[in-house]
Every structure is written in structure tokens, then in C-alpha cells.
Design a protein around this motif. Sequence first.
Motif, short mmCIF file in Angstrom:
data_model
loop_
_atom_site.label_atom_id
_atom_site.label_comp_id
_atom_site.label_asym_id
_atom_site.label_seq_id
_atom_site.Cartn_x
_atom_site.Cartn_y
_atom_site.Cartn_z
N HIS A 42 0.87 -1.09 -0.03
CA HIS A 42 0.14 0.08 -0.08
C HIS A 42 0.88 1.10 -0.15
N TRP A 43 0.53 2.28 -0.58
CA TRP A 43 1.15 3.60 -0.76
C TRP A 43 1.95 4.26 0.21
N ASP A 44 1.28 4.05 1.51
CA ASP A 44 1.96 4.46 2.76
C ASP A 44 3.14 3.86 3.34
N LEU A 47 7.23 4.36 0.80
CA LEU A 47 7.87 5.82 0.41
C LEU A 47 9.18 6.14 0.58
N SER A 74 0.61 3.39 -9.87
CA SER A 74 -0.56 2.85 -9.23
C SER A 74 -0.40 3.25 -7.89
N ARG A 75 0.55 3.29 -7.11
CA ARG A 75 0.97 3.32 -5.99
C ARG A 75 0.73 5.20 -5.82
N SER A 76 1.30 5.90 -6.48
CA SER A 76 1.01 7.41 -6.39
C SER A 76 -0.33 7.82 -6.43
N GLU A 78 -2.76 5.98 -5.58
CA GLU A 78 -3.18 5.65 -4.25
C GLU A 78 -3.03 6.77 -3.38
N ARG A 79 -1.81 7.14 -3.36
CA ARG A 79 -1.49 8.29 -2.29
C ARG A 79 -2.38 9.67 -2.52
N ASP A 82 -5.82 9.56 -1.34
CA ASP A 82 -6.29 8.98 0.05
C ASP A 82 -6.86 10.20 0.66
N VAL A 100 6.51 8.06 -3.56
CA VAL A 100 6.80 6.71 -3.49
C VAL A 100 7.97 6.33 -4.26
#
Length: 246
Positions: A42-44, A47, A74-76, A78-79, A82, A100
Motif C-alpha cells: 500500500h502507498w504509505d 515511500l 498505481s501507488r502514487s 493511491e496516495r 487518500d 513513492v
Amino acid sequence: MGDDGTTLVVDPGVTAAEVAGLGAAVARRGWRPVAVWSTHAHWDHVLDGHGVRGLPRWRAGGPAADDDAGWARSRSDERDDDVALAAVLAAHPQDAPADVVPVRPEPYPHAAGTDRLDWRGPEVAVVAHAAHAPDHGALVVVRTGVLLCGDMLSDREVPLLDDTAADPVGDYRAGLDALAGAVERFDVSVVVPGHGSPGDRDELDRRLDADRAYLDALADGRSDDPRLADPWVADAHAVQLAALRR
């Protein structure tokens, strides 16, 4: 941390200032980080920033992305989407979200057939499971009996299920069982969650019981868990409840 200062950084911060502060604290103590461990993707928990940039990134395993660039995008996303992070940044406009890491963490180095981290630091066992995320991996620092469990066993958050799983509740129960087994196997005395406060063995056992009770209540369509007093957690609970009713 090893006797020579060899250090593994786990899930470093959320904002750019937090990641930089962690890097500065590590440097002040003379520690030598050799890698960053992501308990899950998950994004958090993936980092980057000052003090950890350029270090190898390790993970327990789990599904591989098609390509590193697509994974990072994709993770960016999500961030940036959020809601909880947006609230933090609104309250503290001087902060900025951390970047990320541009490459997907790689499976951790280990000898075939073992669950031990192959590195120069102290003995660390990996507890892999699919609760909360398909690639979740907790760490046990064997000598000190410390469990670093990522987004599990929190005193602030109820169990947050993986909504992409075929059996999210079953996966979560299995994850709790895996952590409980590691607690007994390594005589764990301290739990450190990714969100919430550290706790001693009695508190760890209480959280295992509370999380199992929450899952039982969720399956029955109810819950009076005191952690639901937090509006964000209550909203997440409502989403989970609705998903299980479909």
C-alpha cells in the motif's frame, strides 16, 4: 540493528518531513541502513526520501506487478486519492506527501527453505500472510522478541480487509493465526504496529482477541468495537460491512 550499526528501516513515514526526519535520526545515531522493508505494498508503506533514497527495497513476496513504472504510478495514484492523507495535509499545509519509491520492492534475501532474513544484522524472521494485503510480511527480531506487524494488531484501527481477495475475512483470520503462531514460537514480548501504539505481551494478546472478536461480529453484521469511535475507522467499517452483505 546489528552490533556494528547495520540497520533495516521499516515502512518509513508518510510525509516528506517524516521520512527526512527518520533519515536524520538514523544518521545522528551512527546507524548504517542497508535496506528498507515494506510490510506490504500500500502507498504509505513504500515511500522514499532523504536518508533512505537509493537503498534496496525488500518485501515478503506476493503478486508481482507487470512493470515497475506501472507499479509506481498505481501507488502514487493511491496516495493522491487518500482521503485521510488529504485531511492531514489540510491541517498541516507546510507538509508534503513523501514520494513513492520508483521501483517495486523485491522479495527479501533468504536461504532456500527458510524464513530468515539473509543480512548482516541480527536474526530476523519473516511472517508472510495475506491479511489486509496479498503481500503482507511482518518481522520478528528474534533476540529481542519484537514483532513489527505493519497494518495489523492496531489499538486505533479495526482489521481492514483486502477487498480484492476471494475470502477477505478468512484471509484475515489466517493472518492473525500466523502472527499468533510467531508470538508463541519466538516468545514475542513487544508489538509495534504500523498505525497505533506499541504494546507489551499482554496488550498484544488483547489485540489478537479484539481483532478476532471484530471479525466474528462483522460476519454477524454488527460490531461495538471501541475503535469505531474514530470517524475514519467507522467509515471503513461501514464499507466492509456493506461489501460482505453483497
